[in-house]
Design a protein around this motif. Structure first.
Motif, PDB file in Angstrom:
ATOM      1  N   MET A  43       0.866  -1.222   0.318  1.00  0.00           N
ATOM      2  CA  MET A  43       0.004  -0.011  -0.052  1.00  0.00           C
ATOM      3  C   MET A  43       0.909   1.096  -0.016  1.00  0.00           C
ATOM      4  N   ALA A  44       1.901   1.103   0.687  1.00  0.00           N
ATOM      5  CA  ALA A  44       2.913   2.477   0.701  1.00  0.00           C
ATOM      6  C   ALA A  44       3.812   2.712  -0.550  1.00  0.00           C
ATOM      7  N   MET A  45       3.847   1.489  -1.366  1.00  0.00           N
ATOM      8  CA  MET A  45       4.448   1.530  -2.526  1.00  0.00           C
ATOM      9  C   MET A  45       3.447   1.981  -3.454  1.00  0.00           C
ATOM     10  N   LEU A  46       2.241   1.540  -3.524  1.00  0.00           N
ATOM     11  CA  LEU A  46       1.303   2.101  -4.426  1.00  0.00           C
ATOM     12  C   LEU A  46       0.677   3.543  -4.192  1.00  0.00           C
ATOM     13  N   GLN A  57     -14.504   4.733   0.778  1.00  0.00           N
ATOM     14  CA  GLN A  57     -15.302   5.123   2.238  1.00  0.00           C
ATOM     15  C   GLN A  57     -14.094   5.816   2.914  1.00  0.00           C
ATOM     16  N   PRO A  58     -14.558   6.386   3.922  1.00  0.00           N
ATOM     17  CA  PRO A  58     -13.799   7.264   4.834  1.00  0.00           C
ATOM     18  C   PRO A  58     -12.840   6.526   5.458  1.00  0.00           C
ATOM     19  N   ARG A  59     -13.434   5.228   6.217  1.00  0.00           N
ATOM     20  CA  ARG A  59     -12.831   4.322   7.029  1.00  0.00           C
ATOM     21  C   ARG A  59     -11.463   3.753   6.593  1.00  0.00           C
ATOM     22  N   PHE A  60     -11.289   3.993   5.244  1.00  0.00           N
ATOM     23  CA  PHE A  60     -10.159   3.203   4.631  1.00  0.00           C
ATOM     24  C   PHE A  60      -9.034   4.150   4.724  1.00  0.00           C
ATOM     25  N   ILE A  61      -9.005   5.206   5.388  1.00  0.00           N
ATOM     26  CA  ILE A  61      -7.802   6.108   5.430  1.00  0.00           C
ATOM     27  C   ILE A  61      -6.877   5.483   6.254  1.00  0.00           C
ATOM     28  N   ASP A  62      -7.221   4.680   7.248  1.00  0.00           N
ATOM     29  CA  ASP A  62      -6.227   4.215   8.405  1.00  0.00           C
ATOM     30  C   ASP A  62      -5.234   3.142   7.663  1.00  0.00           C
ATOM     31  N   ARG A  63      -5.179   2.802   6.585  1.00  0.00           N
ATOM     32  CA  ARG A  63      -4.149   1.880   5.787  1.00  0.00           C
ATOM     33  C   ARG A  63      -3.359   2.903   4.797  1.00  0.00           C
ATOM     34  N   ILE A  64      -3.827   4.079   4.772  1.00  0.00           N
ATOM     35  CA  ILE A  64      -3.100   5.004   3.770  1.00  0.00           C
ATOM     36  C   ILE A  64      -1.789   5.694   4.686  1.00  0.00           C
ATOM     37  N   GLU A  66       0.588   8.164   6.385  1.00  0.00           N
ATOM     38  CA  GLU A  66       0.418   9.365   6.724  1.00  0.00           C
ATOM     39  C   GLU A  66       1.051  10.425   5.639  1.00  0.00           C
ATOM     40  N   GLN A  67       2.040  10.117   5.003  1.00  0.00           N
ATOM     41  CA  GLN A  67       2.762  11.132   4.126  1.00  0.00           C
ATOM     42  C   GLN A  67       2.215  11.186   2.869  1.00  0.00           C
ATOM     43  N   HIS A  68       1.117  10.031   2.639  1.00  0.00           N
ATOM     44  CA  HIS A  68       0.293  10.355   1.161  1.00  0.00           C
ATOM     45  C   HIS A  68      -1.139  10.662   1.341  1.00  0.00           C
ATOM     46  N   ARG A  69      -1.311  11.072   2.736  1.00  0.00           N
ATOM     47  CA  ARG A  69      -2.881  11.359   2.816  1.00  0.00           C
ATOM     48  C   ARG A  69      -3.492  12.738   2.247  1.00  0.00           C
ATOM     49  N   GLY A  70      -2.284  13.782   1.891  1.00  0.00           N
ATOM     50  CA  GLY A  70      -2.768  14.781   1.122  1.00  0.00           C
ATOM     51  C   GLY A  70      -3.017  14.390  -0.120  1.00  0.00           C
ATOM     52  N   LYS A  71      -2.926  13.369  -0.927  1.00  0.00           N
ATOM     53  CA  LYS A  71      -3.397  13.060  -1.947  1.00  0.00           C
ATOM     54  C   LYS A  71      -4.799  12.413  -2.126  1.00  0.00           C
ATOM     55  N   ILE A  72      -5.504  12.268  -1.028  1.00  0.00           N
ATOM     56  CA  ILE A  72      -6.923  11.728  -0.911  1.00  0.00           C
ATOM     57  C   ILE A  72      -7.782  12.300  -1.490  1.00  0.00           C
ATOM     58  N   LYS A  73      -8.961  11.745  -2.266  1.00  0.00           N
ATOM     59  CA  LYS A  73      -9.964  12.276  -2.490  1.00  0.00           C
ATOM     60  C   LYS A  73     -11.043  11.195  -2.118  1.00  0.00           C
ATOM     61  N   MET A  74     -12.011  11.721  -1.346  1.00  0.00           N
ATOM     62  CA  MET A  74     -13.159  10.735  -0.972  1.00  0.00           C
ATOM     63  C   MET A  74     -14.366  10.686  -1.992  1.00  0.00           C
ATOM     64  N   VAL A  75     -14.499   9.434  -2.367  1.00  0.00           N
ATOM     65  CA  VAL A  75     -15.895   9.171  -3.015  1.00  0.00           C
ATOM     66  C   VAL A  75     -16.643   8.276  -2.337  1.00  0.00           C
ATOM     67  N   ASP A  76     -17.358   8.769  -1.357  1.00  0.00           N
ATOM     68  CA  ASP A  76     -17.738   7.500  -0.308  1.00  0.00           C
ATOM     69  C   ASP A  76     -19.143   7.138  -1.212  1.00  0.00           C
TER      70      ASP A  76
END
Length: 108
Positions: A43-46, A57-64, A66-76
């Motif tokens: 997941m870190a590599m991807l 879904q928002p709950r999936f953020i915990d596996r992303i 930290e350093q890549h969370r600024g790239k997230i778009k939520m399509v819940d």
């Protein structure tokens, strides 16, 4: 072209539907991944590869990482009730979300 990582629980329905919309309707590079089954190192590599990370879904953020969370778009889209990435209702939902996001220039 931008690189998108689409993440849902199993990596076989919601994220595949979103990746399909991004690839075939918007000519972007997109991969689907499982929040549940993808190893943290993978997941870190991807996440490092991706320009944008789409969480279904928002709950999936915990596996992303930290350093890549600024790239997230939520399509819940909520829980998987379709069980098929080609389900017409799901394709309509993710297709509409991708279309709006495309018009915004893929901005977060």
């Amino acid at each position: 072209r931008m690189k998108f990582l689409c993440v849902c629980e199993g990596g076989s329905v919601r994220s595949v539907a979103m990746a399909h919309a991004l690839k075939y309707e918007h000519n972007q590079d997109a991969l689907a991944a499982s929040w549940l089954k993808t190893a943290p190192e993978t997941m870190a590599m991807l996440a490092g590869w991706a320009d944008r990370i789409v969480l279904m879904q928002p709950r999936f953020i915990d596996r992303i990482p930290e350093q890549h969370r600024g790239k997230i778009k939520m399509v819940d889209v909520g829980l998987d009730r379709w069980e098929n990435c080609l389900h017409p209702e799901l394709r309509t939902i993710v297709g509409a979300a991708a279309k709006v996001w495309s018009r915004e220039g893929w901005k977060l």
